[in-house]
Design a protein around this motif. Sequence first.
Motif: not given
Length: 123
Positions: A50-70
């Motif tokens: 669960k801790a691992h998931y929280l970090l991955l979800d926050e870090t990579f999902r947010k980064s992916l959203a920014i990259k898709i937008s850019e």
Amino acid sequence: MIPKDLTKDIKTRLQSIKGQMDGLIKMLDEGKDPERILIQFKAAKSGLDKAHYLLLDETFRKSLAIKISETSSACPGNCGNEEQIEMLRQQFPAIEVDDLTEKMKEISRLKKHLDRFNEVDKK
């Protein structure tokens, strides 16, 4: 950078897991029932996942959203990758944590391609 509230949540989870690990060692030292030990192993693993998931979800999902937008912004409508960009954009809400890093690589490749495309177009 990891948001402070997420850092606090992950650290709290890790402290709990640390306590579970200490409890497991004690149970082993005391020769407790293997079934009870197994239950504690599963609980510790679940907490770590669960801790691992929280970090991955926050870090990579947010980064992916920014990259898709850019990347979407970098495509002027005739970049040849409109369909792939749109597909990633539509898939975004349903992307599983395990797929995040692969999607990050994919969108990064598209962004680099578009940056080169736009450089050539400016000349």
